[in-house]
Design an enzyme around this catalytic site. Sequence first.
Site: not given
Length: 168
Positions: A26, A60, A81-83, A86, A89, A114, A128
């Site tokens: 992603w 995963e 990466v997790v953004i 709304g 989740h 990490f 980053r």
Amino acid sequence: MSGKGAPELSVSDAGDLRVGVIAAQWHEKVMDGLVDGALRALRDLGIAEPTVLRVPGSWELPVAAKVLADRGYDAVVALGVVIRGGTPHFEYVCQGVTAGLTRVGTDTGVPVGFGVLTCDTEEQALDRAGLPGSGEDKGHEAVTAAVATAVALRSLSEPWREAPRHTA
């Protein structure tokens, strides 16, 4: 900036370590930067042939990290990466990935770097990702931390044993 206060790590004698890098797919631009930073760090440390495994997303990463740790890798680096969006989740994924990677390291004794960015915006992630103009290079940092820990653990002269208990 979150990088303030980071230690200057000096790592030597790491060229023979077996290191696996697992990267989510992603957010391709961010992930390309993280992977490039990780591979650059590995080259800088003299690790010529790391294993690079791509998985669908950050969720995963823990299972892939566990498999590599169980297959004898000296260190594993997880990049993702997790953004924030709304919905809740974001919290569920971040918490699950963090807990899963922590468990891999503590259950197996294999250091897990990490390199999972948990950001409110894409701009924060890009800053980053170690791209030209980025303020930080979290892929490079995650590799350096994992390898430094693997080298430190290797320096132990014998396996850890429970200290004898003294009774009164």
